[in-house]
Write a protein that holds these residues in place. Structure first.
Motif, PDB file in Angstrom:
ATOM      1  N   ALA A  11      30.660  -7.809  46.491  1.00 29.78           N
ATOM      2  CA  ALA A  11      31.908  -7.645  47.263  1.00 29.78           C
ATOM      3  C   ALA A  11      33.106  -8.125  46.452  1.00 29.78           C
ATOM      4  N   ILE A  12      32.972  -9.250  45.755  1.00 28.73           N
ATOM      5  CA  ILE A  12      34.064  -9.764  44.928  1.00 28.73           C
ATOM      6  C   ILE A  12      34.350  -8.790  43.788  1.00 28.73           C
ATOM      7  N   PHE A  13      33.301  -8.278  43.143  1.00 24.77           N
ATOM      8  CA  PHE A  13      33.464  -7.352  42.028  1.00 24.77           C
ATOM      9  C   PHE A  13      34.147  -6.059  42.478  1.00 24.77           C
ATOM     10  N   MET A  19      41.491  -3.555  43.588  1.00 22.11           N
ATOM     11  CA  MET A  19      42.851  -4.077  43.449  1.00 22.11           C
ATOM     12  C   MET A  19      43.452  -3.707  42.100  1.00 22.11           C
ATOM     13  N   VAL A  20      42.656  -3.754  41.039  1.00 26.65           N
ATOM     14  CA  VAL A  20      43.142  -3.364  39.713  1.00 26.65           C
ATOM     15  C   VAL A  20      43.523  -1.888  39.720  1.00 26.65           C
ATOM     16  N   VAL A  23      46.851  -1.388  41.537  1.00 30.20           N
ATOM     17  CA  VAL A  23      47.984  -1.822  40.725  1.00 30.20           C
ATOM     18  C   VAL A  23      48.272  -0.804  39.627  1.00 30.20           C
ATOM     19  N   VAL A  24      47.235  -0.293  38.969  1.00 35.84           N
ATOM     20  CA  VAL A  24      47.410   0.717  37.913  1.00 35.84           C
ATOM     21  C   VAL A  24      48.012   1.989  38.496  1.00 35.84           C
ATOM     22  N   TYR A  25      47.525   2.410  39.665  1.00 37.59           N
ATOM     23  CA  TYR A  25      48.063   3.615  40.302  1.00 37.59           C
ATOM     24  C   TYR A  25      49.557   3.455  40.594  1.00 37.59           C
TER      25      TYR A  25
END
Length: 44
Positions: A11-13, A19-20, A23-25
């Protein structure tokens, strides 16, 4: 069966990856050029 510790790590991964990607999008969306504005500049 998957243990609680493995599920927590998964779940953390997956949350971190999502989220990454968000942010990139948004970075790419903000910095992209508007195609209609580029067409107007070319026509002038």
């Amino acid at each position: 069966m998957i243990s609680d510790d493995e599920l927590y790590k998964l779940a953390i991964f997956l949350g971190s990856i999502s989220m990454v990607l968000i942010v990139v999008y948004h970075f790419l969306e903000v910095n992209s050029q508007d195609k209609s504005a580029a067409a107007v500049k070319k026509a002038s």
